[in-house]
Each structure stands twice: as C-alpha cells, then as structure tokens.
Design a protein around this motif. Structure first.
Motif, PDB file in Angstrom:
ATOM      1  N   GLU A  72       0.855  -1.180   0.000  1.00 15.21           N
ATOM      2  CA  GLU A  72       0.000   0.000   0.000  1.00 15.21           C
ATOM      3  C   GLU A  72       0.890   1.228   0.000  1.00 15.21           C
ATOM      4  N   VAL A  73       0.333   2.358  -0.314  1.00  9.93           N
ATOM      5  CA  VAL A  73       1.105   3.600  -0.242  1.00  9.93           C
ATOM      6  C   VAL A  73       1.570   3.793   1.198  1.00  9.93           C
ATOM      7  N   GLY A  74       2.852   4.047   1.368  1.00  9.96           N
ATOM      8  CA  GLY A  74       3.418   4.248   2.700  1.00  9.96           C
ATOM      9  C   GLY A  74       4.039   3.021   3.326  1.00  9.96           C
ATOM     10  N   ASN A 107       2.723   8.093   6.896  1.00 12.73           N
ATOM     11  CA  ASN A 107       1.346   8.574   7.008  1.00 12.73           C
ATOM     12  C   ASN A 107       1.108   9.784   6.120  1.00 12.73           C
ATOM     13  N   CYS A 137       2.555  10.279   3.266  1.00 18.60           N
ATOM     14  CA  CYS A 137       2.423   9.755   1.905  1.00 18.60           C
ATOM     15  C   CYS A 137       1.050   9.119   1.683  1.00 18.60           C
ATOM     16  N   ARG A 138       0.533   8.451   2.695  1.00 20.69           N
ATOM     17  CA  ARG A 138      -0.824   7.890   2.566  1.00 20.69           C
ATOM     18  C   ARG A 138      -1.829   9.014   2.296  1.00 20.69           C
ATOM     19  N   TRP A 139      -1.671  10.115   3.011  1.00 18.15           N
ATOM     20  CA  TRP A 139      -2.571  11.254   2.819  1.00 18.15           C
ATOM     21  C   TRP A 139      -2.360  11.897   1.443  1.00 18.15           C
ATOM     22  N   GLU A 149      -4.131   9.985  -1.159  1.00 16.26           N
ATOM     23  CA  GLU A 149      -5.566  10.306  -1.217  1.00 16.26           C
ATOM     24  C   GLU A 149      -5.814  11.596  -1.990  1.00 16.26           C
ATOM     25  N   THR A 153       4.342   0.722   9.756  1.00 12.01           N
ATOM     26  CA  THR A 153       3.211   1.471  10.294  1.00 12.01           C
ATOM     27  C   THR A 153       3.741   2.689  11.040  1.00 12.01           C
TER      28      THR A 153
END
Length: 546
Positions: A47-49, A119, A121-123, A126, A544
């Motif tokens: 997943e991204v991140g 986190n 990068c996850r944002w 999106e 994580t």
C-alpha cells in the motif's frame, strides 16, 4: 511474450513524497488549464506508505506550495517542534550539550514538525486520487522499456507467481507494459531503475560519487512523565567515534511515544563494524536509555539515504525520463532532511513535463534551468560542502568548518569541497582492521536482528526468484571472506547474509525473505557483487507510522 499494455501521458515509479508531489502537481496543472493528462503511479509496496521510513522532522515549505490548505484538509502534520537540543556524546556515559549559538543554523528546527512520512504519503496518495491520478500499489516497475532510439517509453511491471526456479506457478500473471510519453523515476535512495539509468546514460559523468548513510529508526512507547511533546534531540560522537561518522536522534511524538535512531555514513573503513550493533549500543547511553527504559519498543526499520548533495547530483533528465527526489539524491544533508526537497523536485518535474506536453515537445531540456532558478537549487548549493567537510576533516573540525560556512557565510564560502572516494572503496582489509566485540543483547533496550525484523512486518513469498543477485556466486567466500571477513554479515540490518559452517566447508547463505529493502548491500559490498532488484510486488516491509 505478448504482454498487455496500458498507455498514459505520464507514469510515475514510486509513491513516496517526490512521486506523489509530481502526480499531484501535474493533475493540478491539468485541472487549471482544462487539459487532459493521464497519470499513473506504480508502487511496489503493498500500500502507499508501506515502504516509507524517515526520521522525520519535516519542513513544510514544499507542502505549503503544493497544497496550501493542508492543515484544514487533515494532513497528518500536527506535532510542531517545541525544543531543539544537540549533544556531543563523549563516551558511553558522558554528554555535552551544545549552545545554540555554536550550532550550524541548518540544524535549527523552529517551525518544523515531527511526522510519520509514511502517514503523510498515505494522505498525499488520497489527494492525488481525488485529482484523478491512478495509483497501483503492489506492482513493481521491474524493467525499463526503450524504443529503438534508446528513449524511455515506460516500464514493465514484474511478473507475479514465478517460482524460485523460474517456473510459472498456479496463478501466474505476466507483467504489464505501462507506456508513457514521460516516465518519472521516484524510487527513493538507490532506486533499482534509477541506478541503471544513471549508468546507461552516464548521467553522473563529471560528478562526485554519490555518498550514502544507513539510517535506523525505532518507535517506543514510554512513560508519560518522561515524555515532552515536540522535543527534538540530535547527537554526534559516541558510539561512532574514530571508526565511523554519523549521528543520532530522539524525537518526542504524540501518544507518549518517541522515535529514535542512528545514521551511520557508509564510507566507514573497518569491515568488522556492524551498523546495527552500533545502533543497539547507542540506545544504552544514559541520554537515550533514561527516556526509553521501562517503555516498549513497537517498531523498527532501516533504510539507506543519499547524502552526497549537489556535487553528486546526476543530470536528472534523459530521453523520455526524469529522476526526482532521492532517486537523484536531492536530500539536504546539512539539514538532515530530504522530504521537502524531494517534493519540490517532483513539483519542478511536473511543471517541466506539463509544459512539454502542452507544447508537443518530446524532451525536457528546459528542466535544468527551471531547477537552477528554484529555491531547491539554492538550498542544495548552500549545503554542498556539509558532508564533504565531515568526511575530510572529521566531526570536530568538519563541524567547525560547517558552522563558519553556514552561520557566517550562509553556505556561500568561495570553495567547493569534494569527496571523490567511493563509499565501498574505503573498506580496509580485515588483516589491517581491529576486531570489535559488541555487547550481548539484553532484550529490554537492545535486541537481536530477528526480533527487530519481526517488527517490520516483512513478508516475501518464499518460492520466488531471489531479488538479491550475485554477479559471481564465488566472490563472497573467495574474495570478500578472505579479504574483508565478509562484511555483508554485519552491514545488513536484517540478517539476510550469513557465512555458515557445514562440516569442513563454508557456505554463503542469502536469506532474501528477511530483506527490508534498505539497499545497503547494493551500496557497501566491497566487490560490488550484489545487485538489489525488485521482488514480487507487495513484498518487503509493511511499516506502520514510520
């Protein structure tokens, strides 16, 4: 083999800060100009991140430009730095605090934030998808695609379901051709394809060799009465005195947690040095131990960083492609920060690509001037001497040089220092090096490699071709073991490489399933015999909050 293909205007390899900033800026420009631009981001992590690891004290300058409303839009950038301390660790028990007046101004962190880059990068992922960018996590960009003139025309994703012997297993899926007018390489430090491009197109001709470090990171849950939200601590000196250079850090983040780590320059000489064990020793210093003692370690990771700076920066453009972020080496080592520079690098690339698409031009020849006119170039120029000074003059004299250069001259001393020795070429013969005996792990502050790897959530399908390729399988024992006591056993932070005694014979074992994708072996092997390539998509660590 006939493969399926998909065509895009732009393919971005890597969903880190530089790749996502590229995609977002491109999509913004297309939206502003009512233009149709198809953008694909391919990401090897599950997943991204998942593969993102950084300290990270974050400077928001590039984010402010890219997404000015980031705070209101919920970006995970909330813990502002409240205090900044720097110490010289003089021994395993003594430390001296530097006065702020004696610290290079690049090391001050007022106005910065302590974040999880994963986190963020996850944002950012999106935000990119909301702008119409397609993101494909779990797919590797395994090979370059070129036309007959040698122009990059895209990438080939890795086959899925291939056995270790090369056979097709049940569920085999051949890779797909992702074709693009422009391909952006944003793989991070020592990118697999970026490394090939630099060599194939001689993008580093006339440049100082790239220099690297390995950075370790752990997250600890600590007692509330020891926690000081927003406090930033950096250290130099012990345990790296003499034998190696680098520095440590301890940042207080939300939730009564701290992140701590050690960065070790990969130009160290003694083949008996174990960077992992140096990090374990680091945590036993009272300055660190007093904070984490009684707490719980909840995360671990390691990653190489590119720290050569401007003098090592390759030509970033090539026919059909462009290197951005740490794939090129844009980290500002004087600040020990690379996220904002990576993002700006991607934004500049996006603007150059969009202008070329609008003009119907094939090349990005105007990008170099745009880069040189940007604050990114100015920042890297001012920091160009920092790492070379530390390598040439050592921690004390190098630090004094950098204080004068940064605080008195603003990084514009009329001299450019060079460090032309390649990191791996610095390694001494084992016969010339002193032996090092590291303390046993106590299971409370210090831990063995396998218990640390467990915390990375690393997974690779075991029945797949090894992604750690030996050019000559005889070199580890016939050359590296004889001359250097096979340092792969020690420089790898995940226990991938072992020399095993079987009766009267020795065997070199590669436990590729343990690999956390740090790339240190690809960099530090004294014979340059190991090449890191992409494993099956989705493999590797699943970090994580890192």
């Amino acid at each position: 083999m006939e493969r399926e293909s998909m065509e895009f205007d732009v393919v971005v390899v890597g969903a880190g800060p530089s790749g996502l900033a590229t995609a977002i800026r491109l999509a913004q420009l297309a939206q502003e100009q009512s233009a149709e631009v198809s953008i694909c981001v391919v990401e090897k992590g599950s997943e991204v991140g998942a593969h993102i690891l950084s300290g990270a004290v974050f400077e928001t300058r590039a984010l402010d430009e890219l997404l000015p409303n980031w705070a209101a839009d919920g970006a995970p950038v909330t813990t502002q730095v409240t205090g900044d301390e720097i110490y010289l660790l003089k021994s395993d028990s003594k430390a001296a605090k530097f006065s702020n007046t004696l610290v290079p101004k690049t090391m001050h962190n007022e106005g910065n934030y302590i974040i999880s880059l994963g986190n963020l990068c996850r944002w950012l992922g999106e935000q990119a998808e909301a702008l119409g960018v397609e993101i494909f996590p779990g797919f590797t960009a395994s090979e370059l695609l070129k036309d007959e003139q040698g122009r990059i025309k895209g990438v080939l994703t890795g086959d899925m379901g291939v056995g270790a012997d090369g056979s097709e297993k049940d569920g085999y899926m051949p890779g797909m051709e992702l074709l693009a007018k422009h391909t952006v390489f944003a793989e991070g430090c020592r990118g697999h394809l970026g490394k090939q491009l630099i060599a194939d197109y001689q993008l580093d001709a006339g440049k100082m060799p790239q220099h690297y470090g390995i950075g370790f990171k752990e997250i600890w849950q600590i007692d509330a009465d020891k926690h000081e939200l927003g406090k930033v601590v950096h250290t130099g000196g012990w345990p790296l005195e003499g034998e190696a250079s680098g520095g440590g850090y301890l940042y207080h983040i939300e939730g009564n947690q701290v992140v701590l780590g050690l960065i070790i320059d990969l130009n160290y000489k003694n083949p008996n040095i174990s960077p992992y064990d140096e990090f374990q020793r680091y945590k036993t210093h009272p300055l660190i131990k007093n904070v984490i003692e009684g707490g719980e370690r909840i995360s671990y990771g390691a990653r190489a960083i590119a720290k050569g700076g401007l003098s090592s920066l390759p030509q970033m453009t090539l026919p059909g492609g462009i290197l951005v972020g740490c794939d090129a080496g844009t980290l500002n080592f004087a600040k020990i920060k690379g996220s904002h520079t990576a993002m700006k690098s991607g934004m500049l690339a996006a603007e150059s690509i969009f202008a070329a698409l609008q003009a119907g031009e094939a090349d990005l020849s105007k990008h170099q001037k745009a880069f040189e006119d940007s604050w990114l170039y100015d920042e890297l120029y001012r920091a160009r001497n920092f790492g070379a000074a530390m390598h040439k003059f050592g921690t004390t004299l190098g630090g004094a040089f950098n204080f004068i250069d940064q605080n008195w001259f603003g990084g514009k001393l009329p001299v450019t220092l060079k460090d032309d020795a390649r990191d791996e070429a610095n390694m001494q013969k084992a016969s010339e090096a002193k032996a090092i005996e590291y303390p046993k792990y106590d299971g409370k502050i210090t831990f063995d490699k396998m218990s640390s790897v467990y915390l990375t959530n690393t997974y690779h399908e075991e029945d797949q071709p090894s992604h750690l390729r030996l050019s000559d399988p005889d070199i580890p024992l016939k050359v590296n073991f004889v001359e250097f006591n096979e340092p792969a056993q020690r420089y790898c932070p995940a226990g991938v490489y072992e020399v095993v005694e079987e009766g009267d014979e020795r065997k070199f074992v590669v436990n590729s399933q343990n690999c956390i994708h740090c790339k240190t072996c690809d960099i530090k092997d004294p014979s340059q015999n190991i090449t890191w390539v992409t494993p099956e998509g989705g493999g590797g660590p699943n970090y994580t909050n890192m």
